[in-house]
Design a protein around this motif. Structure first.
Motif, mmCIF file in Angstrom:
data_model
loop_
_atom_site.group_PDB
_atom_site.id
_atom_site.type_symbol
_atom_site.label_atom_id
_atom_site.label_comp_id
_atom_site.label_asym_id
_atom_site.label_seq_id
_atom_site.Cartn_x
_atom_site.Cartn_y
_atom_site.Cartn_z
ATOM 1 N N ASP A 29 12.275 25.298 4.676
ATOM 2 C CA ASP A 29 12.989 24.273 4.410
ATOM 3 C C ASP A 29 13.687 23.613 5.798
ATOM 4 O O ASP A 29 13.273 22.353 5.918
ATOM 5 C CB ASP A 29 14.039 24.506 3.664
ATOM 6 N N LEU A 30 13.801 24.230 6.746
ATOM 7 C CA LEU A 30 14.301 24.042 7.854
ATOM 8 C C LEU A 30 13.089 23.450 8.825
ATOM 9 O O LEU A 30 13.257 22.351 9.380
ATOM 10 C CB LEU A 30 15.304 25.037 8.799
ATOM 11 N N GLN A 31 12.080 24.097 8.662
ATOM 12 C CA GLN A 31 10.789 23.860 9.401
ATOM 13 C C GLN A 31 10.660 22.266 9.015
ATOM 14 O O GLN A 31 10.001 21.527 9.676
ATOM 15 C CB GLN A 31 9.642 24.788 9.281
ATOM 16 N N LYS A 32 10.433 22.090 7.496
ATOM 17 C CA LYS A 32 10.421 20.692 6.964
ATOM 18 C C LYS A 32 11.039 19.789 7.391
ATOM 19 O O LYS A 32 10.818 18.345 7.816
ATOM 20 C CB LYS A 32 10.227 21.181 5.514
ATOM 21 N N GLU A 35 0.924 -1.066 -0.030
ATOM 22 C CA GLU A 35 -0.035 0.091 0.066
ATOM 23 C C GLU A 35 0.834 1.338 0.026
ATOM 24 O O GLU A 35 0.308 2.257 -0.500
ATOM 25 C CB GLU A 35 -0.784 0.105 1.162
ATOM 26 N N VAL A 36 1.837 1.019 0.838
ATOM 27 C CA VAL A 36 2.659 2.536 0.799
ATOM 28 C C VAL A 36 3.815 2.474 -0.365
ATOM 29 O O VAL A 36 4.456 1.677 -0.804
ATOM 30 C CB VAL A 36 3.735 2.490 2.095
ATOM 31 N N ASP A 37 3.922 3.753 -0.950
ATOM 32 C CA ASP A 37 4.664 3.914 -2.059
ATOM 33 C C ASP A 37 6.095 4.305 -1.467
ATOM 34 O O ASP A 37 6.804 5.126 -0.877
ATOM 35 C CB ASP A 37 4.536 5.248 -2.762
ATOM 36 N N TRP A 38 6.887 2.914 -1.479
ATOM 37 C CA TRP A 38 8.261 2.903 -0.998
ATOM 38 C C TRP A 38 9.307 3.407 -2.080
ATOM 39 O O TRP A 38 10.490 3.517 -1.450
ATOM 40 C CB TRP A 38 8.715 1.864 -0.274
ATOM 41 N N GLU A 39 8.836 3.412 -3.338
ATOM 42 C CA GLU A 39 9.979 3.601 -4.435
ATOM 43 C C GLU A 39 10.286 5.049 -4.819
ATOM 44 O O GLU A 39 11.299 5.409 -4.833
ATOM 45 C CB GLU A 39 9.583 2.637 -5.528
ATOM 46 N N THR A 40 9.311 5.901 -4.485
ATOM 47 C CA THR A 40 9.504 7.066 -4.928
ATOM 48 C C THR A 40 10.312 7.964 -4.143
ATOM 49 O O THR A 40 10.037 7.740 -2.859
ATOM 50 C CB THR A 40 8.172 7.945 -4.855
ATOM 51 N N PRO A 41 11.304 8.501 -4.514
ATOM 52 C CA PRO A 41 12.383 9.391 -3.638
ATOM 53 C C PRO A 41 11.677 10.125 -2.714
ATOM 54 O O PRO A 41 10.737 10.939 -3.199
ATOM 55 C CB PRO A 41 13.319 9.832 -4.474
ATOM 56 N N LEU A 42 12.204 10.499 -1.577
ATOM 57 C CA LEU A 42 11.809 11.344 -0.620
ATOM 58 C C LEU A 42 11.795 12.717 -1.326
ATOM 59 O O LEU A 42 12.713 13.335 -1.644
ATOM 60 C CB LEU A 42 12.652 11.329 0.548
ATOM 61 N N ASP A 43 10.671 13.501 -1.284
ATOM 62 C CA ASP A 43 10.561 14.796 -1.411
ATOM 63 C C ASP A 43 10.612 15.767 -0.552
ATOM 64 O O ASP A 43 9.808 15.865 0.361
ATOM 65 C CB ASP A 43 9.240 15.025 -2.367
ATOM 66 N N ALA A 84 18.178 17.764 12.496
ATOM 67 C CA ALA A 84 17.576 18.768 11.580
ATOM 68 C C ALA A 84 18.227 19.965 11.406
ATOM 69 O O ALA A 84 18.100 20.978 10.549
ATOM 70 C CB ALA A 84 16.031 19.129 11.973
ATOM 71 N N GLY A 85 19.547 20.021 12.012
ATOM 72 C CA GLY A 85 20.380 21.117 11.929
ATOM 73 C C GLY A 85 19.893 22.338 12.933
ATOM 74 O O GLY A 85 20.470 23.336 12.690
ATOM 75 N N LEU A 86 19.307 21.763 14.104
ATOM 76 C CA LEU A 86 19.063 22.948 15.128
ATOM 77 C C LEU A 86 19.961 22.915 16.169
ATOM 78 O O LEU A 86 20.657 21.896 16.573
ATOM 79 C CB LEU A 86 17.752 22.612 15.570
ATOM 80 N N ASP A 87 19.949 23.857 16.835
ATOM 81 C CA ASP A 87 20.706 23.939 18.214
ATOM 82 C C ASP A 87 20.135 23.298 19.355
ATOM 83 O O ASP A 87 18.589 23.349 19.521
ATOM 84 C CB ASP A 87 20.887 25.210 18.827
ATOM 85 N N VAL A 88 20.385 22.230 19.657
ATOM 86 C CA VAL A 88 19.702 21.193 20.842
ATOM 87 C C VAL A 88 19.210 21.790 22.061
ATOM 88 O O VAL A 88 18.169 21.820 22.294
ATOM 89 C CB VAL A 88 20.550 20.038 20.870
ATOM 90 N N GLU A 89 20.285 22.578 22.821
ATOM 91 C CA GLU A 89 19.918 22.879 24.020
ATOM 92 C C GLU A 89 18.661 24.065 23.859
ATOM 93 O O GLU A 89 17.921 24.157 24.372
ATOM 94 C CB GLU A 89 21.121 23.744 24.521
ATOM 95 N N ARG A 90 18.771 25.082 22.992
ATOM 96 C CA ARG A 90 17.832 26.003 22.649
ATOM 97 C C ARG A 90 16.410 25.358 22.178
ATOM 98 O O ARG A 90 15.352 25.610 22.657
ATOM 99 C CB ARG A 90 17.990 27.032 21.304
ATOM 100 N N SER A 91 16.441 24.258 21.546
ATOM 101 C CA SER A 91 15.333 23.576 21.095
ATOM 102 C C SER A 91 14.590 22.936 22.116
ATOM 103 O O SER A 91 13.204 22.957 22.175
ATOM 104 C CB SER A 91 15.667 22.449 19.999
#
Length: 302
Positions: free
Chosen positions: A68-71, A35-43, A250-257
């Motif tokens: 982009d960073l939020q995503k 059921e899940v589309d595993w083949e299409t690359p991640l968008d 995700a490229g964020l500052d862990v402590e601030r997050s």
């Protein structure tokens, strides 16, 4: 005309929920590998979960991020939720196997238990593949939580086991009902969410019935003890859902997050709203005691 003795009638009545769930499973079940589309690359133009369900949504840090960073963050958070789901589903499977060990295999309850375990095996594989497609590392609960889970799966039984199952499933159910309808989310995540929502609805119904049945003759002391155990399990499940390393990935500052996530009233309100029905049920069966409420408040579930 068929004559049925009272014992047989009682037996059929006892198993009506399990029999109904078995019929439902026969009618509507999914194979995630198909059921899940595993083949299409991640968008990477898609989110991994609804932005409103991000632990940082509405914070100053969130508002500073580009789209982009939020995503990227929501994709890592979705992978972390999936990984926590795998961890608890493995606990669930072991508790159910212990509960039905050496019981009557002709009993619909027994057959439903195996059906649910089979569902959970497929779900865990589905979550694992989903996390891999989201390009996430292996997220695991903290070591002390893993060891507490190891103990819990070994000793939990009756209402403590099934109410804990219900807690984990109810919260993710509300989340994923949002995700499966959100076209901002990667299509394969929406499919995963839909599969999980449909099949987990049966699991939740069985868990509710088991909790009611187990507590039918329970006294005040037992309810008090069980309420605290279930609330403690809920606390660690919720606190483990988003691993701190998801922020780093995700490229964020862990402590601030972490600091802003802990203070995020929006996320806390989302958790509380997702648990409204659960808390109503726990109250109806006597598991929402004062000590339990204190724990749920700490987890922002009430």
């Amino acid at each position: 005309m068929t004559v049925t003795d009272s014992a047989s009638t009682d037996r059929l009545g006892d198993h009506s929920v399990a029999a109904q769930l078995l019929r439902s499973s026969d009618t509507v079940s999914y194979d995630p590998l198909v059921e899940v589309d595993w083949e299409t690359p991640l968008d990477k133009g898609h989110h991994g979960l609804s932005p409103e369900w991000s632990t940082l949504y509405g914070t100053a840090y969130w508002n500073e991020m580009g789209e982009d960073l939020q995503k990227a963050l929501t994709r890592q958070e979705a992978a972390s939720v999936a990984s926590t789901g795998i961890w608890f589903e493995m606990i669930l499977q072991q508790m159910m196997l212990r509960d039905f060990y050496a019981k009557d295999p002709t009993d619909p309850d027994f057959q439903w238990a195996l059906t649910e375990i089979a569902d959970e095996c497929r779900h865990s594989i589905m979550f694992a593949r989903g996390a891999a497609k989201l390009e996430a590392p292996a997220y695991r609960p903290r070591r002390h939580v893993i060891e507490l889970g190891r103990a819990f799966k070994t000793i939990a039984s009756a209402e403590t086991a099934y109410a804990a199952i219900l807690v984990a499933e109810e919260v993710t159910d509300v989340m994923q009902r949002d995700w499966m309808r959100d076209d901002r989310i990667a299509p394969f995540i929406r499919t995963i969410s839909n599969i999980h929502v449909v099949e987990e609805s049966r699991h939740m119904k069985f868990a509710r019935e088991e909790v009611r049945e187990q507590l039918a003759q329970a006294g005040r002391v037992r309810r008090m003890k069980s309420s605290v155990i279930v609330a403690a399990a809920a606390y660690f499940i919720i606190k483990s859902m988003v691993n701190s390393q998801a922020y780093a990935a995700a490229g964020l500052d862990v402590e601030r997050s972490l600091r802003e996530a802990r203070a995020n009233e929006h996320y806390k309100s989302m958790l509380r709203s997702s648990c409204a029905g659960l808390m109503e049920f726990l109250s109806s069966v006597g598991l929402l005691t004062r000590p339990a409420v204190a724990i749920y408040r700490r987890a922002h579930l009430i």
